[in-house]
Design a protein around this motif. Structure first.
Motif, PDB file in Angstrom:
ATOM      1  N   GLN A 148       0.750  -1.285  -0.231  1.00 27.46           N
ATOM      2  CA  GLN A 148      -0.060  -0.031  -0.149  1.00 27.46           C
ATOM      3  C   GLN A 148       0.823   0.959  -0.216  1.00 27.46           C
ATOM      4  O   GLN A 148       0.550   2.217  -1.419  1.00 27.46           O
ATOM      5  N   GLN A 149       2.166   1.533   0.968  1.00 29.46           N
ATOM      6  CA  GLN A 149       3.215   2.043   0.396  1.00 29.46           C
ATOM      7  C   GLN A 149       3.503   2.320  -0.634  1.00 29.46           C
ATOM      8  O   GLN A 149       3.149   3.905  -1.103  1.00 29.46           O
ATOM      9  N   ILE A 150       4.254   1.884  -1.223  1.00 30.64           N
ATOM     10  CA  ILE A 150       4.387   1.439  -2.579  1.00 30.64           C
ATOM     11  C   ILE A 150       3.405   2.195  -3.816  1.00 30.64           C
ATOM     12  O   ILE A 150       3.073   3.582  -4.310  1.00 30.64           O
ATOM     13  N   VAL A 151       2.323   2.118  -4.025  1.00 28.48           N
ATOM     14  CA  VAL A 151       0.775   2.364  -4.051  1.00 28.48           C
ATOM     15  C   VAL A 151       0.506   3.950  -3.995  1.00 28.48           C
ATOM     16  O   VAL A 151       0.708   4.327  -4.813  1.00 28.48           O
ATOM     17  N   SER A 152       0.754   4.779  -2.839  1.00 30.04           N
ATOM     18  CA  SER A 152       0.618   5.868  -2.533  1.00 30.04           C
ATOM     19  C   SER A 152       1.716   6.670  -3.015  1.00 30.04           C
ATOM     20  O   SER A 152       1.590   7.874  -3.285  1.00 30.04           O
ATOM     21  N   VAL A 153       2.808   6.205  -3.098  1.00 30.60           N
ATOM     22  CA  VAL A 153       4.022   7.073  -4.119  1.00 30.60           C
ATOM     23  C   VAL A 153       3.847   6.998  -5.158  1.00 30.60           C
ATOM     24  O   VAL A 153       4.023   8.160  -5.862  1.00 30.60           O
ATOM     25  N   ALA A 154       3.448   5.549  -5.755  1.00 30.97           N
ATOM     26  CA  ALA A 154       2.584   5.846  -7.147  1.00 30.97           C
ATOM     27  C   ALA A 154       2.069   7.120  -7.588  1.00 30.97           C
ATOM     28  O   ALA A 154       1.893   7.405  -9.151  1.00 30.97           O
ATOM     29  N   ARG A 155       1.260   7.032  -6.326  1.00 27.46           N
ATOM     30  CA  ARG A 155       0.202   8.056  -6.744  1.00 27.46           C
ATOM     31  C   ARG A 155       0.589   9.449  -6.328  1.00 27.46           C
ATOM     32  O   ARG A 155       0.152  10.579  -7.922  1.00 27.46           O
ATOM     33  N   ALA A 156       1.517  10.205  -5.875  1.00 29.28           N
ATOM     34  CA  ALA A 156       2.454  10.788  -5.694  1.00 29.28           C
ATOM     35  C   ALA A 156       2.960  11.221  -6.989  1.00 29.28           C
ATOM     36  O   ALA A 156       3.105  12.383  -8.105  1.00 29.28           O
ATOM     37  N   LEU A 157       3.792  10.185  -7.697  1.00 30.07           N
ATOM     38  CA  LEU A 157       4.631  10.372  -8.771  1.00 30.07           C
ATOM     39  C   LEU A 157       3.735  10.380 -10.438  1.00 30.07           C
ATOM     40  O   LEU A 157       4.327  10.144 -11.916  1.00 30.07           O
ATOM     41  N   SER A 158       2.114  10.052 -10.023  1.00 33.18           N
ATOM     42  CA  SER A 158       1.168   9.711 -11.179  1.00 33.18           C
ATOM     43  C   SER A 158       1.326  11.969 -11.971  1.00 33.18           C
ATOM     44  O   SER A 158       0.478  11.895 -12.559  1.00 33.18           O
ATOM     45  N   HIS A 159       1.700  12.514 -10.833  1.00 35.03           N
ATOM     46  CA  HIS A 159       1.186  13.921 -10.778  1.00 35.03           C
ATOM     47  C   HIS A 159       2.296  14.416 -11.174  1.00 35.03           C
ATOM     48  O   HIS A 159       3.823  14.234 -11.119  1.00 35.03           O
ATOM     49  N   ASP A 160       2.249  15.741 -11.635  1.00 39.03           N
ATOM     50  CA  ASP A 160       3.854  16.327 -12.306  1.00 39.03           C
ATOM     51  C   ASP A 160       4.729  17.035 -11.076  1.00 39.03           C
ATOM     52  O   ASP A 160       4.263  18.143 -10.586  1.00 39.03           O
ATOM     53  N   VAL A 161       4.629  16.437  -9.854  1.00 38.12           N
ATOM     54  CA  VAL A 161       5.672  16.739  -8.979  1.00 38.12           C
ATOM     55  C   VAL A 161       6.552  17.721  -9.142  1.00 38.12           C
ATOM     56  O   VAL A 161       7.713  17.123  -9.851  1.00 38.12           O
ATOM     57  N   ARG A 162       6.678  19.032  -8.037  1.00 38.25           N
ATOM     58  CA  ARG A 162       8.289  18.990  -7.489  1.00 38.25           C
ATOM     59  C   ARG A 162       8.976  18.665  -6.438  1.00 38.25           C
ATOM     60  O   ARG A 162      10.257  19.490  -6.230  1.00 38.25           O
ATOM     61  N   LEU A 163       7.890  18.860  -5.520  1.00 39.94           N
ATOM     62  CA  LEU A 163       7.958  18.548  -3.742  1.00 39.94           C
ATOM     63  C   LEU A 163       7.113  17.533  -3.745  1.00 39.94           C
ATOM     64  O   LEU A 163       6.558  17.713  -3.611  1.00 39.94           O
ATOM     65  N   ILE A 164       7.857  15.843  -3.292  1.00 47.06           N
ATOM     66  CA  ILE A 164       7.057  15.372  -2.349  1.00 47.06           C
ATOM     67  C   ILE A 164       6.896  15.310  -0.992  1.00 47.06           C
ATOM     68  O   ILE A 164       8.369  15.641  -0.615  1.00 47.06           O
ATOM     69  N   VAL A 165       6.153  15.155  -0.095  1.00 47.28           N
ATOM     70  CA  VAL A 165       6.599  15.014   1.314  1.00 47.28           C
ATOM     71  C   VAL A 165       6.331  13.993   1.887  1.00 47.28           C
ATOM     72  O   VAL A 165       5.486  13.286   1.367  1.00 47.28           O
ATOM     73  N   MET A 166       7.577  13.208   2.758  1.00 49.96           N
ATOM     74  CA  MET A 166       6.861  11.873   2.759  1.00 49.96           C
ATOM     75  C   MET A 166       7.087  11.893   4.394  1.00 49.96           C
ATOM     76  O   MET A 166       8.091  12.194   4.985  1.00 49.96           O
ATOM     77  N   ASP A 167       5.598  11.577   5.026  1.00 47.07           N
ATOM     78  CA  ASP A 167       5.422  11.120   6.403  1.00 47.07           C
ATOM     79  C   ASP A 167       5.723   9.760   6.893  1.00 47.07           C
ATOM     80  O   ASP A 167       4.893   8.799   6.580  1.00 47.07           O
ATOM     81  N   GLU A 168       6.691   9.467   7.357  1.00 51.27           N
ATOM     82  CA  GLU A 168       7.150   8.350   8.060  1.00 51.27           C
ATOM     83  C   GLU A 168       7.199   7.521   7.089  1.00 51.27           C
ATOM     84  O   GLU A 168       6.370   5.978   7.185  1.00 51.27           O
ATOM     85  N   PRO A 169       7.653   7.219   5.750  1.00 53.08           N
ATOM     86  CA  PRO A 169       7.429   6.659   4.295  1.00 53.08           C
ATOM     87  C   PRO A 169       7.586   5.257   4.806  1.00 53.08           C
ATOM     88  O   PRO A 169       7.431   4.161   4.558  1.00 53.08           O
ATOM     89  N   SER A 170       8.752   4.942   6.000  1.00 53.97           N
ATOM     90  CA  SER A 170       9.969   3.394   5.983  1.00 53.97           C
ATOM     91  C   SER A 170       8.696   2.113   7.648  1.00 53.97           C
ATOM     92  O   SER A 170       9.874   1.555   7.549  1.00 53.97           O
ATOM     93  N   ALA A 171       7.775   3.682   7.422  1.00 52.58           N
ATOM     94  CA  ALA A 171       7.486   3.025   8.824  1.00 52.58           C
ATOM     95  C   ALA A 171       7.101   0.886   8.348  1.00 52.58           C
ATOM     96  O   ALA A 171       7.159   0.753   9.774  1.00 52.58           O
TER      97      ALA A 171
END
Length: 512
Positions: A148-171
């Motif tokens: 599910q964490q990987i899917v959430s990262v993929a969702r962020a990358l589906s946009h033309d992002v310049r800045l990504i905020v990751m809150d405890e992504p490795s938990a």
């Protein structure tokens, strides 16, 4: 030096009775990993929600590429190129992976969704993240936490992002998954994308971070410190206002004695044991004994069957073979009520979605499993319920000490204390802890360690799961190492070290 992409100046945010942010400044450069540190309740979550457009600041200014902006909504932030991945993932469990990745950003032409194109793009994003094995058509609820964490990262990358905020992504990730995450982050920053990375794991900050800012009590205690050369004790002192020794409670003296001497001294009978307990496809037949006063640790990678074992013992999953006995009496399988009545309590990994009623008060959450004790003739004695709940939370040093406070307003460490207080009130005899310090800061961790040790010393049998091997070794008396659903090694914690455990979980073979 890379140009500043984002500048936040004098950000202030007040909620009823609480000033969450008090004039916070933050600047983030293109292509850097800017780490944000702070204890639970320091203001990190509020700051990133302001950045994500979920909260509006009372005072202060936000500049994006040098121009003042107003992030009125999350959509406005996303249109600028700011994506936020929260610790509690905002995925829709009954939708597919593809549908979640493009939720609100559907692949469409003239109002018609192009499902085949969306699936192809989703598969490409998953492959980019190093997980081509994730099926774009599977429902997100069927994936483990790491997936599910990987899917959430993929969702962020589906946009033309310049800045990504990751809150405890490795938990929720195992060491291999963390390495993969860092590879992804390195690829993003190489392309000029900035990452704001929030973690309580200081060793991660050193590996992945460029600069670090520290929040304490809603204020910036430090800005832009070098991540790799600043000493750990300086970070801890900035977060807490004092130097904290990251130490575990001392084990009882009998635990440090040689095993044969302890066994000769009339060992206690197990409170709970399993006989060839198994769930097909999740964990192999397991013979387990949990004794009063002992903390047993389960060490293994994500997907090794750790959480599934705890949930089966708690009645949330039905075993496909074997049985569970409490004080020698068979427990009705797959029945949570029967497990609770037998004295088994579970603090699950996802406490917000699986353990707590976030909109309800501390009292309501603590008394949830003990309501019949406060009922007479169908009437609930609210005063007695509140008094008993407060007695239990005070014993755990809950902050703030307010039994009427909604649980959603508490920090992660204090929310975990509410879960523990529930089982203290229930007077459980077996406590199952799944990632008890996930998302909890270093100071609150030490408090939780003392609470767990105190519970064991009072006679509770504790079964602990943690992705952090040092935590298992430091807190547990005895450790079972899992690999692919099987116990490959069992030993007193004092006879193991982190390298040995990692060798076993990666390459170990079953042993007696």
């Amino acid at each position: 030096m890379a140009p500043e992409l984002l500048t936040m100046t004098g950000i202030t945010k007040t909620f009823p009775g609480v000033r969450a942010l008090d004039g916070v400044d933050l600047d983030v450069r293109a292509g850097e990993v800017h780490c944000l540190l702070g204890q639970n309740g320091a203001g990190k979550s509020t700051l990133i929600k302001v950045l994500a457009g979920a909260h509006q600041p009372d005072e202060g200014e936000i500049r994006w590429q040098g121009e003042p902006v107003r992030l009125a909504t999350p959509i406005a932030a996303m249109r600028l190129g700011i994506a936020t991945i929260y610790q509690e993932l905002d995925l829709v469990e009954h939708l597919s992976v593809t549908e979640n990745i493009f939720l609100g950003n559907e692949v469409a032409s003239r109002g018609v969704i192009r499902a085949r194109d969306a699936r192809t793009r989703a598969a490409a994003l998953l492959a980019r993240l190093g997980h081509p094995e994730i099926d774009p058509d599977v429902t997100v609820g069927a994936l483990p936490a790491a997936g599910q964490q990987i899917v959430s990262v993929a969702r962020a990358l589906s946009h033309d992002v310049r800045l990504i905020v990751m809150d405890e992504p490795s938990a929720a990730l195992d060491p291999d998954e963390v390495d993969n995450l860092f590879r992804i982050v390195a690829g993003l920053t190489a392309d000029g994308v900035a990452v704001v990375y929030i973690s309580h794991r200081l060793e991660e900050i050193r590996r992945i971070g460029d600069r670090v800012s520290v929040l304490k009590d809603g204020r910036a205690a430090a800005r832009g410190m070098p991540a790799r050369t600043t000493e750990t004790r300086e970070f801890v002192a900035l977060m807490t206002g004092r130097e904290v020794q990251y130490a575990f409670p001392e084990r009882p003296r009998h635990v440090e004695q040689p095993v044969d001497r302890v066994l000769r001294a009339a060992p206690r009978p197990p409170v709970l044991c399993t006989e060839q307990l198994a769930r097909e496809g999740e964990f192999a037949p397991l013979d387990l004994e949990l004794r009063a006063g002992e903390i047993t640790g389960l060490a293994g990678l994500v997907g090794s069957g750790r959480s599934e074992i705890l949930e089966t013992l708690a009645g949330a999953r039905r075993p496909t073979a074997g049985r569970i006995l409490v004080d020698g009496t068979p427990l009705r399988p797959g029945n949570v009520t029967a497990a609770v009545r037998a004295g088994i309590g579970l603090a699950p990994e996802e406490r917000k979605s699986q353990a707590l009623l976030m909109l309800e008060s501390v009292t309501s959450n603590v008394s949830l499993s003990s309501l019949p004790r406060f009922s007479t003739g169908g009437w609930l004695d609210r005063a007695r319920e509140r008094a008993r709940a407060r007695d239990r939370t005070r014993g755990l040093a809950l902050h703030p000490d307010d039994p009427d406070r909604p649980v959603r307003t508490l920090s992660g460490g204090n929310q975990q204390k509410v879960v523990l207080a529930r089982w203290l009130l229930r007077e459980c005899r077996v406590l199952l802890l799944d990632e008890p310090t996930r998302g909890v800061d270093v100071g609150a961790r030490a408090e939780l360690y003392r609470v767990v040790r105190r519970l064991a010393d009072s006679g509770v049998a504790v079964l602990l799961v943690s992705s952090e091997v040092p935590e298992v070794l430091g807190l547990a008396d005895r450790v079972l190492v899992l690999r692919e659903g099987r116990v490959v090694h069992t030993a007193p914690a004092r006879e193991l070290d982190e390298h040995r455990v990692l060798d076993l979980v990666m390459e170990g073979s079953p042993s007696c």
